[in-house]
Write a protein that holds these residues in place. Structure first.
Motif, PDB file in Angstrom:
ATOM      1  N   VAL A 195       0.868  -1.179   0.000  1.00 46.16           N
ATOM      2  CA  VAL A 195       0.000   0.000   0.000  1.00 46.16           C
ATOM      3  C   VAL A 195       0.903   1.227   0.000  1.00 46.16           C
ATOM      4  CG1 VAL A 195      -1.708   1.315   1.324  1.00 46.16           C
ATOM      5  CG2 VAL A 195      -1.873  -1.167   1.218  1.00 46.16           C
ATOM      6  N   HIS A 196       0.691   2.085  -0.967  1.00 43.40           N
ATOM      7  CA  HIS A 196       1.531   3.279  -1.073  1.00 43.40           C
ATOM      8  C   HIS A 196       0.793   4.510  -0.570  1.00 43.40           C
ATOM      9  CE1 HIS A 196       4.570   1.169  -3.394  1.00 43.40           C
ATOM     10  NE2 HIS A 196       3.570   0.560  -3.998  1.00 43.40           N
ATOM     11  N   GLY A 197       1.490   5.389   0.112  1.00 46.49           N
ATOM     12  CA  GLY A 197       0.888   6.632   0.586  1.00 46.49           C
ATOM     13  C   GLY A 197       1.603   7.825  -0.013  1.00 46.49           C
ATOM     14  N   VAL A 198       1.348   8.956   0.572  1.00 47.42           N
ATOM     15  CA  VAL A 198       2.059  10.177   0.180  1.00 47.42           C
ATOM     16  C   VAL A 198       2.688  10.738   1.452  1.00 47.42           C
ATOM     17  CG1 VAL A 198       1.828  12.517  -0.752  1.00 47.42           C
ATOM     18  CG2 VAL A 198       0.472  10.645  -1.737  1.00 47.42           C
ATOM     19  N   ALA A 199       3.987  10.943   1.407  1.00 50.39           N
ATOM     20  CA  ALA A 199       4.701  11.373   2.617  1.00 50.39           C
ATOM     21  C   ALA A 199       4.310  12.791   3.028  1.00 50.39           C
ATOM     22  CB  ALA A 199       6.205  11.293   2.361  1.00 50.39           C
ATOM     23  N   ALA A 200       4.241  13.001   4.320  1.00 45.80           N
ATOM     24  CA  ALA A 200       3.973  14.336   4.851  1.00 45.80           C
ATOM     25  C   ALA A 200       4.618  14.434   6.225  1.00 45.80           C
ATOM     26  CB  ALA A 200       2.465  14.563   4.960  1.00 45.80           C
ATOM     27  N   HIS A 201       4.807  15.614   6.703  1.00 47.59           N
ATOM     28  CA  HIS A 201       5.362  15.751   8.047  1.00 47.59           C
ATOM     29  C   HIS A 201       4.321  15.272   9.058  1.00 47.59           C
ATOM     30  CE1 HIS A 201       7.037  17.540  11.684  1.00 47.59           C
ATOM     31  NE2 HIS A 201       8.205  17.501  11.030  1.00 47.59           N
ATOM     32  N   ALA A 211      -0.276   5.430   4.470  1.00 50.91           N
ATOM     33  CA  ALA A 211      -0.369   4.059   3.942  1.00 50.91           C
ATOM     34  C   ALA A 211      -0.637   3.049   5.050  1.00 50.91           C
ATOM     35  CB  ALA A 211       0.919   3.709   3.207  1.00 50.91           C
ATOM     36  N   ILE A 212      -0.131   3.328   6.235  1.00 52.14           N
ATOM     37  CA  ILE A 212      -0.313   2.393   7.358  1.00 52.14           C
ATOM     38  C   ILE A 212      -1.798   2.301   7.721  1.00 52.14           C
ATOM     39  CG2 ILE A 212       0.214   2.000   9.805  1.00 52.14           C
ATOM     40  CD1 ILE A 212       2.999   3.230   9.226  1.00 52.14           C
ATOM     41  N   GLU A 213      -2.462   3.456   7.730  1.00 55.32           N
ATOM     42  CA  GLU A 213      -3.900   3.440   8.034  1.00 55.32           C
ATOM     43  C   GLU A 213      -4.692   2.691   6.966  1.00 55.32           C
ATOM     44  OE1 GLU A 213      -3.698   7.755  10.318  1.00 55.32           O
ATOM     45  OE2 GLU A 213      -5.006   7.542   8.579  1.00 55.32           O
ATOM     46  N   HIS A 214      -4.296   2.888   5.722  1.00 54.57           N
ATOM     47  CA  HIS A 214      -4.991   2.166   4.638  1.00 54.57           C
ATOM     48  C   HIS A 214      -4.776   0.665   4.752  1.00 54.57           C
ATOM     49  CE1 HIS A 214      -6.718   5.363   2.203  1.00 54.57           C
ATOM     50  NE2 HIS A 214      -5.670   6.105   2.542  1.00 54.57           N
ATOM     51  N   MET A 215      -3.542   0.300   5.105  1.00 58.49           N
ATOM     52  CA  MET A 215      -3.256  -1.135   5.264  1.00 58.49           C
ATOM     53  C   MET A 215      -4.052  -1.714   6.419  1.00 58.49           C
ATOM     54  SD  MET A 215      -1.928  -3.814   4.140  1.00 58.49           S
ATOM     55  CE  MET A 215      -0.473  -3.790   3.107  1.00 58.49           C
ATOM     56  N   ALA A 216      -4.205  -0.926   7.495  1.00 66.30           N
ATOM     57  CA  ALA A 216      -4.990  -1.391   8.639  1.00 66.30           C
ATOM     58  C   ALA A 216      -6.423  -1.688   8.207  1.00 66.30           C
ATOM     59  CB  ALA A 216      -4.964  -0.345   9.746  1.00 66.30           C
ATOM     60  N   GLU A 217      -6.984  -0.815   7.373  1.00 63.59           N
ATOM     61  CA  GLU A 217      -8.344  -1.049   6.869  1.00 63.59           C
ATOM     62  C   GLU A 217      -8.397  -2.306   6.016  1.00 63.59           C
ATOM     63  OE1 GLU A 217     -10.332   2.240   4.934  1.00 63.59           O
ATOM     64  OE2 GLU A 217      -9.460   3.624   6.404  1.00 63.59           O
ATOM     65  N   LEU A 218      -7.365  -2.458   5.191  1.00 64.25           N
ATOM     66  CA  LEU A 218      -7.317  -3.620   4.302  1.00 64.25           C
ATOM     67  C   LEU A 218      -7.234  -4.932   5.108  1.00 64.25           C
ATOM     68  CD1 LEU A 218      -7.147  -4.677   1.413  1.00 64.25           C
ATOM     69  CD2 LEU A 218      -4.676  -4.342   1.509  1.00 64.25           C
ATOM     70  N   VAL A 219      -6.417  -4.919   6.167  1.00 60.20           N
ATOM     71  CA  VAL A 219      -6.267  -6.106   7.008  1.00 60.20           C
ATOM     72  C   VAL A 219      -7.619  -6.464   7.640  1.00 60.20           C
ATOM     73  CG1 VAL A 219      -5.253  -6.970   9.157  1.00 60.20           C
ATOM     74  CG2 VAL A 219      -3.808  -5.829   7.456  1.00 60.20           C
ATOM     75  N   LEU A 220      -8.332  -5.441   8.135  1.00 61.30           N
ATOM     76  CA  LEU A 220      -9.639  -5.696   8.749  1.00 61.30           C
ATOM     77  C   LEU A 220     -10.652  -6.189   7.714  1.00 61.30           C
ATOM     78  CD1 LEU A 220      -9.862  -2.718  11.242  1.00 61.30           C
ATOM     79  CD2 LEU A 220      -9.419  -5.124  11.757  1.00 61.30           C
ATOM     80  N   TYR A 221     -10.567  -5.634   6.498  1.00 59.35           N
ATOM     81  CA  TYR A 221     -11.454  -6.089   5.424  1.00 59.35           C
ATOM     82  C   TYR A 221     -11.204  -7.574   5.126  1.00 59.35           C
ATOM     83  CZ  TYR A 221     -13.012  -7.181   0.755  1.00 59.35           C
ATOM     84  OH  TYR A 221     -13.579  -7.827  -0.305  1.00 59.35           O
TER      85      TYR A 221
END
Ligand SMILES: [Zn+2]
Length: 256
Positions: A195-201, A211-221
């Motif tokens: 899962v790719h994200g966009v870096a930010a401070h 990306a970590i939050e998106h992966m967390a959703e994917l894992v739960l799905y």
């Protein structure tokens, strides 16, 4: 066939198993791996000493399958297959290659998985050959490499069968099953998901994509999907498929 079973000399069978366990054959994919070459040589000469043919089937450098044949009366071909490699020896509380016999059990790496199967196959062939008994079918023992890691040995064997160079009408694969006959087992599908994200401070997360939050959703799905959909895909012998998420890694590669 109770008669045939009575022919087997248990002491000779134990001796063959002891020989096999005493030859280290840890899969070379493990840190202390020796490879299967010595066991392959043992199997080949086992057949040759009985006056039977055994052929090496190269899989990769220094790693050959061996296929020995006991000719039968008919045109049918029975394949007996067992792997020669073992897992590693780290953490073992007994001498991995000592093959000590205690209270009717033989101890060592591979004693159960699956040198016992290979020993049983070799003992069966030897018993028939020494008695001059000709089985109804041609019996082939395939001792293969690399079962514990990449299955390259049996894959090579399958390649030859598919290509029509080898033909078998039935096959028995040796593995520890508590002497139960297993006629089906689950396969495996392994996925690697990025899962790719966009870096930010980290002080302005709203300007990036986490990306970590998106992966967390994917894992739960995936977990929900496994709970709701997989139980219905029931196989009469193996049951329902299972899903296991076994590794997760994540980090921001750069921050600004
Ligand atoms: Zn095994």
């Amino acid at each position: 066939m109770a008669g045939y079973r009575d022919w087997i000399d248990k002491e000779r069978l134990t001796e063959i198993l002891r020989d096999l366990v005493r030859i280290p054959s840890v899969n070379p994919g493990f840190p202390d791996g020796h490879g299967e070459a010595e066991v392959a040589r043992y199997v080949k000469s086992f057949f040759e000493e009985l006056g039977l043919k055994a052929e090496m089937q190269p899989v990769e450098a220094g790693r050959d399958n061996v296929i020995g044949t006991l000719p039968g009366a008919g045109d049918a071909h029975l394949l007996l297959e067992a792997h020669m490699d073992t897992v590693q020896t780290a953490g073992m509380s007994v001498d991995p290659f000592g093959a000590a016999v205690k209270d009717g059990r033989l101890y060592g790496r591979g004693a159960c998985d699956t040198k016992a199967s290979l020993a049983a196959m070799l003992a069966a062939v030897e018993t028939l050959a020494r008695r001059g008994a000709v089985p109804a079918a041609n019996v082939h023992v395939a001792a293969v490499v690399d079962e514990e890691i990449m299955y390259r040995g049996v894959a090579k064997l399958a390649e030859h069968i598919e290509g029509g160079r080898l033909r078998y009408d039935a096959a028995i694969v040796g593995e520890p099953t508590n002497l139960n006959v297993i006629v089906a087992h689950k396969g495996v599908v392994r996925c690697h998901i990025d899962v790719h994200g966009v870096a930010a401070h980290s002080s302005t997360p709203e300007s990036g994509v986490n990306a970590i939050e998106h992966m967390a959703e994917l894992v739960l799905y995936l977990k929900r999907m496994a709970q709701t959909e997989l139980p219905a895909m029931l196989h009469p012998l193996t049951g329902a498929p299972t899903l296991c998420i076994s590794m997760i890694q994540g980090a921001s590669l750069r921050t600004r």
